[in-house]
Design an enzyme around this catalytic site. Structure first.
Site, PDB file in Angstrom:
ATOM      1  CB  SER A  52      -6.292  -4.199   2.738  1.00  0.00           C
ATOM      2  OG  SER A  52      -7.315  -4.896   3.548  1.00  0.00           O
ATOM      3  CB  THR A 162      -2.846  -6.254   8.668  1.00  0.00           C
ATOM      4  OG1 THR A 162      -1.848  -5.446   8.071  1.00  0.00           O
ATOM      5  CG2 THR A 162      -2.388  -7.624   8.825  1.00  0.00           C
ATOM      6  CB  THR A 180      -1.270  -7.127   5.110  1.00  0.00           C
ATOM      7  OG1 THR A 180      -1.763  -5.714   4.692  1.00  0.00           O
ATOM      8  CG2 THR A 180       0.270  -6.928   4.960  1.00  0.00           C
ATOM      9  NE  ARG A 190       5.187  -0.049   3.633  1.00  0.00           N
ATOM     10  CZ  ARG A 190       4.327  -0.587   4.375  1.00  0.00           C
ATOM     11  NH1 ARG A 190       3.631  -1.707   4.100  1.00  0.00           N
ATOM     12  NH2 ARG A 190       3.728  -0.306   5.556  1.00  0.00           N
ATOM     13  CB  THR A 213      -3.931  -3.735  11.796  1.00  0.00           C
ATOM     14  OG1 THR A 213      -4.537  -3.173  10.671  1.00  0.00           O
ATOM     15  CG2 THR A 213      -5.025  -3.214  12.928  1.00  0.00           C
ATOM     16  N   GLY A 214      -2.357  -1.183  10.634  1.00  0.00           N
ATOM     17  CA  GLY A 214      -2.324   0.250  10.717  1.00  0.00           C
ATOM     18  C   GLY A 214      -0.743   0.613   9.657  1.00  0.00           C
TER      19      GLY A 214
HETATM   20  C1  SD4 Z   1       1.390  -2.350   6.539  1.00  0.00           C
HETATM   21  N1  SD4 Z   1       0.143  -2.772   8.728  1.00  0.00           N
HETATM   22  O1  SD4 Z   1       1.596  -2.981   5.615  1.00  0.00           O
HETATM   23  C2  SD4 Z   1       0.434  -3.178   7.515  1.00  0.00           C
HETATM   24  C3  SD4 Z   1      -0.938  -3.007   6.530  1.00  0.00           C
HETATM   25  C4  SD4 Z   1      -1.482  -1.707   6.575  1.00  0.00           C
HETATM   26  O2  SD4 Z   1      -3.120   0.000   7.128  1.00  0.00           O
HETATM   27  O3  SD4 Z   1      -0.896  -1.002   5.517  1.00  0.00           O
HETATM   28  N2  SD4 Z   1      -2.507  -1.398   6.892  1.00  0.00           N
HETATM   29  O4  SD4 Z   1       1.788  -1.480   6.954  1.00  0.00           O
END
Ligand code: SD4
Length: 302
Positions: A52, A162, A180, A190, A213-214
């Site tokens: 990731s 991330t 990330t 995106r 993160t997330g």
């Molecule tokens: C994002 N927050 O690009 C970042 C990384 C991610 O699950 O996908 N985390 O949305």
């Protein structure tokens, strides 16, 4: 004369490798918080087993790995890059944007051109293992007749996030960084929260630092890390500041069961905490006396 006890914090299980790599830079003479957060992210970016972040990250729905990263010391000292396809150390490129341009953010081809100008090596970010995973993913979507085959949510599993790092050094300087490859198999083009100042990362030496993160779209909708730092500016403890971001997400979105978001908040005096939408989040923490993981202090949904 030191004014603070140093601390280094990083998201998820790979945060352990991140803080191990960043710590020597946090405490060495001439080093400090900025070097520490950069090197912490670089360690994860260079690990091809991390699916990731950096090289070895999952590609988008077109089969291309695209990286987002940011660094920040203060509102007038921040840099970021997004949609970077040929540079392994996106965090270093973000730092160079901060230090060597009058801008905050460079994207795509322009970011890569700047990397070449700065002498950064080109890298192929798609590993053979990830190319095989992509082909499997695309074949399964074709078989299911899905169109367009782009995913807006991370698949279940531990390796979709991330690396977000916060540091306080002995001189009292706060810094943050994140890096990330974003959501796996995302729609091409995106960009998530991570490279956007105040969304995935925010630092104000007078108020505190936060990294998220997330699921980026959740964090972007509430200006997640800016909100956390503003809550600390208003006097909230880091635990309340982080939990308030997650509460705001819960109030603002019709959440799906797979949605996840987490925030780490660090005050200028070294107090810190984290909160998460759902179980599973952990932060790696390293101080002169501790080296381990801490689960989110508050988890708001099951
Ligand atoms: C994002 N927050 O690009 C970042 C990384 C991610 O699950 O996908 N985390 O949305």
């Amino acid at each position: 004369m030191p004014v603070s006890s140093p601390i280094l914090l990083a998201t998820w299980s790979f945060g352990r490798a991140a803080v191990a790599a960043g710590w020597p830079h946090l405490v060495r003479p001439g080093g400090g918080a900025l070097d520490a957060v950069e090197h912490a992210c670089r360690a994860v970016e260079a690990d091809p087993a991390c699916a990731s972040v950096g090289r070895g990250g999952r590609p988008d729905a077109a089969g291309e790995v695209t990286l987002d990263a940011a660094v920040m010391l203060a509102p007038d000292r921040c840099g970021s890059v997004c949609f970077v396809r040929r540079v392994m150390h996106a965090v270093t490129l973000a730092r160079l944007v901060m230090e060597r341009t009058p801008h905050v953010m460079l994207a795509g081809d322009g970011a890569e051109r700047f990397a070449r100008e700065q002498g950064m090596a080109e890298a192929d970010l798609l590993t053979d293992a990830m190319r095989a995973r992509f082909q499997e993913w695309r074949a399964s979507h074709r078989a299911a007749g899905d169109s367009p085959p782009a995913q807006d949510s991370p698949p279940p599993g531990p390796a979709h996030d991330t690396v977000g790092v916060l540091a306080l050094d002995a001189s009292g300087t706060l810094a943050g960084a994140c890096s990330t490859s974003g959501l796996p198999f995302k729609r091409p083009g995106r960009v998530g929260d991570s490279p956007i100042i105040g969304h995935g990362l925010y630092v104000d030496p007078r108020a505190g630092a936060a990294v998220a993160t997330g699921h980026g779209e959740l964090i972007m909708g509430v200006c997640g890390t800016f909100l956390a730092v503003e809550r600390m500016r208003q006097g909230a403890a880091p635990a309340d500041a982080a939990a308030d971001v997650i509460r705001r997400i819960i109030e603002s979105f019709a959440l799906r069961p797979d949605h996840q978001a987490a925030v780490i908040a660090l005050a200028p005096d070294g107090r810190w905490s984290s909160a998460a939408l759902r179980p599973g989040f952990q932060a790696a923490v390293k101080t002169p006396g501790t080296d381990g993981f801490a689960n989110a202090e508050e988890v708001l949904l099951s």
